[in-house]
Structures are given as structure tokens and as C-alpha cells.
Design an enzyme around this catalytic site. Sequence first.
Site, PDB file in Angstrom:
ATOM      1  N   ALA A  70      71.524  42.394  33.573  1.00 10.24           N
ATOM      2  CA  ALA A  70      70.620  43.422  34.083  1.00 10.24           C
ATOM      3  C   ALA A  70      69.330  42.721  34.491  1.00 10.24           C
ATOM      4  CB  ALA A  70      70.341  44.435  32.979  1.00 10.24           C
ATOM      5  N   GLY A 115      74.716  42.109  31.246  1.00  2.97           N
ATOM      6  CA  GLY A 115      75.291  43.104  32.153  1.00  2.97           C
ATOM      7  C   GLY A 115      76.285  42.498  33.141  1.00  2.97           C
ATOM      8  N   GLU A 118      79.460  42.353  31.265  1.00  9.97           N
ATOM      9  CA  GLU A 118      79.919  43.748  31.139  1.00  9.97           C
ATOM     10  C   GLU A 118      80.519  44.244  32.462  1.00  9.97           C
ATOM     11  OE1 GLU A 118      76.035  44.738  29.637  1.00  9.97           O
ATOM     12  OE2 GLU A 118      76.881  45.498  27.769  1.00  9.97           O
ATOM     13  N   GLU A 138      71.902  39.432  24.845  1.00  9.50           N
ATOM     14  CA  GLU A 138      70.878  40.484  24.719  1.00  9.50           C
ATOM     15  C   GLU A 138      70.031  40.374  23.462  1.00  9.50           C
ATOM     16  OE1 GLU A 138      73.943  40.988  25.796  1.00  9.50           O
ATOM     17  OE2 GLU A 138      73.929  42.385  27.487  1.00  9.50           O
TER      18      GLU A 138
END
Length: 264
Positions: A70, A115, A118, A138
Site C-alpha cells: 500500500a 499489500g 496480498e 506491516e
Amino acid sequence: MVEEKKFENVLVSVEDEIALVTINRPKALNALNSATLKELKEIVEEIETRKDIKVVIVTGSGEKSFVAGADISEMVSATPVQGKVMAAYAHYVFTKLENIPQVVIAAVNGFALGGGCEFAMSADFRYASENAKFGQPEVNLGVIPGWGGTQRLPRLIGKGRAKELIYTADLINAEEAYRIGLVNKVVPLADLISTAKATAKKIISKGSYAVTLAKNCVNTGLDVDLASGSKYELEAFSLLFSTDDKKEGMGAFLEKRPAKLTDF
Ligand code: DAK
């Protein structure tokens, strides 16, 4: 048509029933910001309805990164409510991608972190280039995987391995990702897209009703108990007895000739 539109952060091309979707923010190592997620949402929602697309390959632009996570510069000042909205949006896009009727292959061409890992995990399966690196870092940022990582990673590689990766924030290389089942194949970077396309072509040559229902069965079955999953499989299996592909596939076998299987 998404391949005719000019997106700011994503490139889309369609050829031979294969859509190639490339996250294109190389200056930020293809980190996913909200604008990119919005574009991805539009692309996935259209692909879902396209009968001329049978396989989707997702990748990142450049030779260094698939998706480095992200976008941290966007998250840094987000409030809890903004963080929740952003995470819910990504959950929607990834779950949509995971469940579209087409097969999705992630061609991981470098960093697949947070992310990015993911995103790759929401594909049906993953091929990696030799330089690929995977991780859920993270906890280094004071948060946890928030786009499905705590759920999809243990389902893919098992609870213990997933917890170790998430708690330590360690990055693993492509060989280790292959060893633990996170990726299906490791190839030189130059061969990554052609390898994914070769598999895509093989899948396209099969009956697409059967492939799509097999995908539904695996995805649905993993979220329910064995008896419910088996019931779902029974329904899908018997439904396929209504298709021309079943007559053609079995007939061709008995007549000792190649089968001509049809489209959606
Ligand atoms: N976001 C924004 N920019 C990024 C980025 C990212 N994730 N990763 C890299 N960049 C940018 C760098 O800032 C740098 O920009 P400039 O300084 O050139 O402007 C450029 O990309 C090149 O990066 P580096 O200079 O750092 O390149 P290196 O080769 O030295 O290092 C690296 C590559 C991938 C090891 C390093 O960039 C790195 O560690 N990047 C961050 C990786 C990371 O931590 N990713 C996970 C992000 S966290 C949530 C919902 C979701 C999430 C969390 C919570 N809620 C529920 C709210 C998800 C979180 C994540 O994905």
C-alpha cells in the site's frame, strides 16, 4: 473497453483472450495508492463481464517491483476511519479479482510486499521471477496486514509459516516462496510473462465452463466445512453434465480424437 482507455497508473492490453494488467507506478515501486485501486476496480469490474477474456495476468511495470505495498505516503496521515475505508476498498477489489469467472495469474516480477503480496495472493496462482521478494512487513510500520494477508497467507502456506512471516516482517526470496507453496513456478525475469501466457493458453484450450466452476468450487470450498464444500462440488459437477463441452469432451475421448471445447 478498458484496453482503449488511458489510465494513469495501470496499463491494460488484451490479446488472444488474455488480459495483461500492469500496475504502472515505477517511481513508487508500483505501490498501490487509492487512485490506482480505483482504476483497478474499474478494470476488474469490466473484465468480469467480458466473454472475450479468459485469463488475466497481473504484474508490475519495470524490473524491480511487482507491488511494494500500500502507498505508505498516503497511509501515514490517515485517521482510523480513513484507514478503514481504504482497507475496505482494497478488500472489495481483491475479493472481486479472486472470484471473477476468468483465471487470474500473478506474474510477480520483483518486490511483492505487504499489500503487494496480498494482491498476488488474490490471484488463482502465482509465478515469480528469480529476483522476486515476498513479505508482509506491516509490523515494521506499526500495523498488521490489512488487505487480507492475515487470512489468505495462512490458507496458502499454513498457519505457522504465515505467523512467522507476519510477526518477523522477514522478506523471502522466490526460491523460498516456491518451497513453501506461495508461488507455483520460478523463472528468469525475461521469461516470466511468456511462461504465464503459455499456461494461460493451455487453460484457454480447456472448456471454460468447467474451469470457471472448478475455480468456484475451490474458492467456495476453502471457506466452508468439507461436507458443505463437497455438496457444492456435487452441484457444480452435475451442472456440467448439461453442457455441450461434456458431450464433446467425453465423446472425443471415446472416438479417440482431440476435443473441441467451447467458450463461456
Ligand atoms: N509506498 C510508497 N512509496 C514507496 C513504497 C510504498 N509501499 N515502497 C517504495 N516506495 C518508494 C520509495 O519511497 C522511493 O521513493 P522516492 O524516495 O524515490 O521518492 C521509491 O519507491 C524507491 O524505493 P526505495 O528507494 O526505498 O528503493 P530500495 O530499492 O532502496 O528499497 C524496498 C526497496 C521495497 C525494500 C523499500 O522501498 C521498502 O521497504 N518499501 C516499503 C515496503 C513496505 O513496507 N511495504 C508494505 C507497505 S504496508 C491497512 C490496510 C492495508 C495495509 C495496512 C493497513 N489498514 C487496515 C488501515 C497495508 C500495508 C502495506 O502494504
